[in-house]
Design an enzyme around this catalytic site. Structure first.
Site, mmCIF file in Angstrom:
data_model
loop_
_atom_site.group_PDB
_atom_site.id
_atom_site.type_symbol
_atom_site.label_atom_id
_atom_site.label_comp_id
_atom_site.label_asym_id
_atom_site.label_seq_id
_atom_site.Cartn_x
_atom_site.Cartn_y
_atom_site.Cartn_z
ATOM 1 N N GLU A 131 0.815 -1.217 0.000
ATOM 2 C CA GLU A 131 0.000 0.000 0.000
ATOM 3 C C GLU A 131 0.846 1.264 0.000
ATOM 4 O O GLU A 131 0.448 2.275 -0.566
ATOM 5 C CB GLU A 131 -0.941 0.008 1.207
ATOM 6 C CG GLU A 131 -1.965 1.116 1.156
ATOM 7 C CD GLU A 131 -3.158 0.861 2.074
ATOM 8 O OE1 GLU A 131 -3.634 1.824 2.684
ATOM 9 O OE2 GLU A 131 -3.609 -0.291 2.156
ATOM 10 N N ASP A 160 -2.868 -2.989 3.077
ATOM 11 C CA ASP A 160 -3.269 -3.101 4.483
ATOM 12 C C ASP A 160 -4.349 -4.163 4.659
ATOM 13 O O ASP A 160 -5.219 -4.335 3.798
ATOM 14 C CB ASP A 160 -3.797 -1.761 5.001
ATOM 15 C CG ASP A 160 -2.671 -0.767 5.277
ATOM 16 O OD1 ASP A 160 -1.502 -1.173 5.226
ATOM 17 O OD2 ASP A 160 -2.978 0.411 5.542
ATOM 18 N N TYR A 174 -1.310 -3.305 13.332
ATOM 19 C CA TYR A 174 -2.110 -2.519 12.392
ATOM 20 C C TYR A 174 -3.139 -1.670 13.132
ATOM 21 O O TYR A 174 -3.966 -2.205 13.878
ATOM 22 C CB TYR A 174 -2.807 -3.467 11.419
ATOM 23 C CG TYR A 174 -3.633 -2.794 10.360
ATOM 24 C CD1 TYR A 174 -3.046 -1.879 9.492
ATOM 25 C CD2 TYR A 174 -4.985 -3.076 10.224
ATOM 26 C CE1 TYR A 174 -3.811 -1.263 8.508
ATOM 27 C CE2 TYR A 174 -5.747 -2.467 9.234
ATOM 28 C CZ TYR A 174 -5.150 -1.561 8.382
ATOM 29 O OH TYR A 174 -5.896 -0.946 7.416
#
Length: 339
Positions: free
Chosen positions: A7, A103, A319
């Protein structure tokens, strides 16, 4: 050759390092059997209204609502060079398989597929799914990749969110702005699917604060002698229709009760004791983290997310864009390995 698409550049380089791919490049890192490239956020975005029909370039009520039969997309001009670089890699004859390494969330799915679909690529896609950017987590996720089609539900959810944002934003903003300007208003009146109801909540809360009328009240608090030089405070209350009432609207009534009770003996009717056991607090999800950062540091939600994203890319936290307040099994295994 496998082509991995991450990403962001930092994530792409981290994945390349974990997979043993050395080198550097502005647009990609390319080896013999593996290449890693990246998006820079959204390389592809929804097309402007005038792309569907030039008449939509002008804001007019008679052209509303704008309801595309099929949504169109175009390259973000700010990152055109990166799009062209990734497109070239996707269409290379020696690239036989693509790995979606964006992600681990619905937005990551959308970012990848907008690019993949606009290029017109038809090559098979695997999904690298990891919420941690440590070398161990990346290699473990690499060994457990599944076909990207297994995540189709997330992609559909992301498309619904994006299309709803576009439909509400374009149509309602234009309609509200035109009508407001006809009534003497100036500027653009922005309407958003999330923005507008959130703003309405804030406005209503501010109205409640502005219209609040303070009212005096009185309570009766006594100090009780429990013997052995021990005292404890108590507040008078009564139960009426199942509700506890402890306030007096008239000061004289409170003082009359206080005078009547002063120096009188009291009787303990019941005593309750309990042991309260509490589990440790859960870990932060994004919302809890944003609330805590605002309470402690007065940070905005956007600033907190930005800081958390930077920490994630530096492999210092997991994350951040998650609603989960628990670590994954992979995170737990990595944690134990580092103890």
């Amino acid at each position: 050759m496998r082509l991995v698409i991450a990403e962001k550049p930092s994530m792409g380089r981290t994945i390349a390092q974990a997979l043993g791919l050395r080198g550097s490049g502005r647009h990609a890192i390319i080896g013999r059997d593996l290449a890693v490239s990246w998006c820079i956020g959204h390389l592809v975005e929804t097309a402007a209204p005038e792309v569907y029909d030039p008449v939509f370039k002008h804001w007019r009520l008679d052209t509303l609502p704008l309801l595309p039969a099929a949504f169109r997309y175009e390259v973000n001009p700010k990152t055109q060079d990166q799009f062209e670089a990734v497109k070239e890699l996707l269409l290379r004859d020696d690239v036989t398989e693509v790995v979606n390494a964006t992600d681990a969330g619905r937005e990551g799915q959308l970012i990848f597929h907008l690019l993949y679909d606009l290029v017109g690529c038809q090559k098979p896609v695997l999904r690298l799914w990891t919420s941690s950017l440590t070398d161990e987590a990346i290699r473990e996720a690499w060994a457990a990749m599944q076909p990207d089609a297994a995540y189709r539900g997330l992609l559909d959810a992301a498309r619904c969110r994006q299309e709803a944002d576009w439909l509400v934003g374009i149509n309602c903003t234009r309609a509200q702005t035109i009508l407001a300007q006809r009534a003497g208003g100036q500027g653009t009146y922005s309407i958003g699917r999330v923005q507008t109801p959130t703003l309405a909540i804030l406005v209503q809360r501010q109205k409640d604060i502005d219209q609040f009328v303070p009212k005096d009240f009185w309570t009766v608090v006594a100090t009780f002698d429990a013997g052995a030089d021990s005292t404890y405070p108590g507040k008078w209350f009564k139960t009426l229709d199942g509700k506890e009432i402890e306030r007096f609207d008239v000061e004289a009534d409170a003082r009359a009760l206080a005078d009547r009770l002063r120096d009188q003996p009291g009787q303990v009717r019941s005593v309750e004791g309990k042991t309260d056991k509490r589990k440790p607090e859960l870990l932060y999800d994004l919302t809890a983290l944003q609330k805590e950062a605002n309470r402690r540091f007065k940070w905005s939600a956007e600033h907190t997310l930005s800081v958390a994203q930077q920490l994630y890319e530096a492999r210092l936290i997991s994350y951040p864009r998650t609603n989960s307040r628990h670590l994954t099994k992979a995170d737990a295994q990595i944690g134990r390995a580092h103890v």
